[in-house]
Design a protein around this motif. Structure first.
Motif, PDB file in Angstrom:
ATOM      1  N   ALA A 225     -27.445 -24.716  -5.109  1.00 54.37           N
ATOM      2  CA  ALA A 225     -26.503 -23.398  -4.754  1.00 54.37           C
ATOM      3  C   ALA A 225     -25.301 -23.852  -5.161  1.00 54.37           C
ATOM      4  CB  ALA A 225     -26.588 -23.148  -3.182  1.00 54.37           C
ATOM      5  N   LEU A 226     -24.550 -22.780  -6.171  1.00 53.00           N
ATOM      6  CA  LEU A 226     -23.427 -23.145  -6.820  1.00 53.00           C
ATOM      7  C   LEU A 226     -22.071 -22.699  -5.497  1.00 53.00           C
ATOM      8  CD1 LEU A 226     -23.639 -21.504 -10.103  1.00 53.00           C
ATOM      9  CD2 LEU A 226     -23.533 -23.682  -9.494  1.00 53.00           C
ATOM     10  N   LYS A 227     -22.380 -21.712  -4.775  1.00 55.60           N
ATOM     11  CA  LYS A 227     -21.163 -21.538  -3.667  1.00 55.60           C
ATOM     12  C   LYS A 227     -22.017 -21.357  -2.371  1.00 55.60           C
ATOM     13  CE  LYS A 227     -17.938 -18.960  -6.765  1.00 55.60           C
ATOM     14  NZ  LYS A 227     -17.313 -17.324  -6.789  1.00 55.60           N
ATOM     15  N   ILE A 228     -21.450 -21.591  -1.298  1.00 55.76           N
ATOM     16  CA  ILE A 228     -22.097 -21.168  -0.120  1.00 55.76           C
ATOM     17  C   ILE A 228     -21.058 -20.675   0.874  1.00 55.76           C
ATOM     18  CG2 ILE A 228     -23.089 -22.116   2.019  1.00 55.76           C
ATOM     19  CD1 ILE A 228     -24.207 -24.464   0.463  1.00 55.76           C
ATOM     20  N   SER A 229     -21.308 -19.359   1.387  1.00 55.22           N
ATOM     21  CA  SER A 229     -20.554 -18.692   2.541  1.00 55.22           C
ATOM     22  C   SER A 229     -21.234 -18.553   3.818  1.00 55.22           C
ATOM     23  CB  SER A 229     -20.053 -17.401   1.583  1.00 55.22           C
ATOM     24  OG  SER A 229     -19.137 -17.675   0.591  1.00 55.22           O
ATOM     25  N   CYS A 230     -20.627 -18.099   4.716  1.00 54.42           N
ATOM     26  CA  CYS A 230     -21.263 -17.634   6.019  1.00 54.42           C
ATOM     27  C   CYS A 230     -20.883 -16.450   6.505  1.00 54.42           C
ATOM     28  CB  CYS A 230     -20.966 -18.690   6.865  1.00 54.42           C
ATOM     29  SG  CYS A 230     -21.535 -20.444   6.506  1.00 54.42           S
ATOM     30  N   PHE A 231     -21.550 -15.655   7.189  1.00 52.00           N
ATOM     31  CA  PHE A 231     -21.210 -14.439   7.965  1.00 52.00           C
ATOM     32  C   PHE A 231     -21.759 -14.637   9.615  1.00 52.00           C
ATOM     33  CE2 PHE A 231     -22.244 -10.492   9.754  1.00 52.00           C
ATOM     34  CZ  PHE A 231     -20.855  -9.581   9.816  1.00 52.00           C
ATOM     35  N   THR A 232     -20.985 -14.316  10.236  1.00 50.94           N
ATOM     36  CA  THR A 232     -21.484 -14.112  11.917  1.00 50.94           C
ATOM     37  C   THR A 232     -20.590 -13.250  12.490  1.00 50.94           C
ATOM     38  OG1 THR A 232     -22.352 -15.332  13.807  1.00 50.94           O
ATOM     39  CG2 THR A 232     -20.068 -16.015  12.983  1.00 50.94           C
ATOM     40  N   VAL A 233     -21.589 -12.371  13.682  1.00 48.43           N
ATOM     41  CA  VAL A 233     -20.814 -11.366  14.289  1.00 48.43           C
ATOM     42  C   VAL A 233     -19.910 -12.185  15.284  1.00 48.43           C
ATOM     43  CG1 VAL A 233     -20.963  -9.509  16.005  1.00 48.43           C
ATOM     44  CG2 VAL A 233     -22.324  -9.646  13.879  1.00 48.43           C
TER      45      VAL A 233
END
Length: 291
Positions: A225-233
């Motif tokens: 993976a070149l970039k890793i991001s996250c999302f959570t409520v």
């Protein structure tokens, strides 16, 4: 309405609703209160308001609770355990009936959908989701960089089942937790090939310690993976757990403000970006007025 939030010298709440409003609540189409149970110090005083407003003849009484804070303690596995998700549901279910009937409780991304049945019939429950903010954010991300491949990763199969439809236009990677004695090993169960050369965004409805997301990120990096991001409520992250993600190579970590203590703590801290759920609440209230 104006509300005075004060405390007596002994620390217990001293609350006062505007006197003029108390005499005319029934004249309004409805009354809505936005509450937050993010801290045990503020729960009791807000429960006091839920008891008082219907008795002041508030019509169409709606309570918006963005984060149902005890949702993860929903079952009893050993004798003597207390399922505090049921306890909080019982307390909220004690909200008195108003002149137009029972109160409506609105909550976002409850941990376990079956928890809606923990509430009594004296309370109407509406389950909403703020995951749409994550989907909109990823669409904007794709528009900004159309040549970048955006892939959504779910930390476990349960998250995939709950949220796959919301992120259906993106390729999916599903992680899995395997127990080896006392150790938890995270592997990639599905979609492993999508990681290579992609911007992978790990999504979940709630993050507690953050350990699972960090383990997923390590597996994704190992697969290119070149970039890793996250999302959570719900970014709970007690005891400054958010600091685990600072300086660890994450491109972005989007959270909402359903847990205001965490939202305030990460302001200005990379890689965090706080998304407000206020537009979703306003949209919900507009719908009530239109109805």
């Amino acid at each position: 309405s104006q509300l005075e939030w004060k405390r007596f010298n002994d620390g217990f709440p001293n609350l006062q609703i505007n006197k003029e409003d108390c005499h005319r609540l029934e004249e309004f189409h409805g009354t809505c209160i936005l509450v937050s149970f993010h801290n045990t110090d503020v729960i009791f005083e807000q429960l006091c308001l839920l008891q008082a407003l219907p008795k002041m003849r508030a019509r169409n009484f709606h309570v918006i609770l963005p984060w149902f804070c005890t949702g993860t303690m929903e079952r009893v596995e050993t004798l003597g355990q207390i399922a505090t998700a049921k306890s909080l549901a019982d307390l909220l279910s004690c909200t008195p009936l108003g002149p137009s009937g029972p109160c409506t409780l609105v909550t976002y991304d409850i941990h376990w959908v079956q928890e809606q049945f923990y509430f009594s019939d004296r309370l109407l429950v509406e389950l909403k989701s703020a995951m749409v903010l994550g989907a909109r954010t990823l669409l904007a991300l794709q528009d900004e960089a159309p040549d970048e491949k955006v892939v959504v990763a779910f930390p476990d199969e349960g998250a995939h089942k709950k949220m796959q439809d919301i992120f259906r236009i993106f390729p999916h990677i599903v992680c899995d937790k395997v127990r080896n004695g006392d150790k938890r090993i995270v592997t990639l169960k599905e979609g492993e090939g999508f990681a290579d050369g992609s911007h992978v965004v790990i999504v979940d409805d709630m993050v507690m310690s953050g350990g699972l997301m960090l383990e997923c990120a390590a597996q994704l990096r190992a697969r290119g993976a070149l970039k890793i991001s996250c999302f959570t409520v719900h970014a709970v992250m007690p005891q400054d757990g958010w600091k685990k993600f600072v300086g660890k190579g994450f491109h972005r970590f989007w959270i909402t403000d359903t847990v205001p203590t965490t939202a305030a703590a990460v302001q200005g801290q990379e890689p965090f970006e706080v998304l407000s759920i206020a537009p979703l609440i306003a949209q919900y209230l507009d719908g009530i007025i239109e109805d």
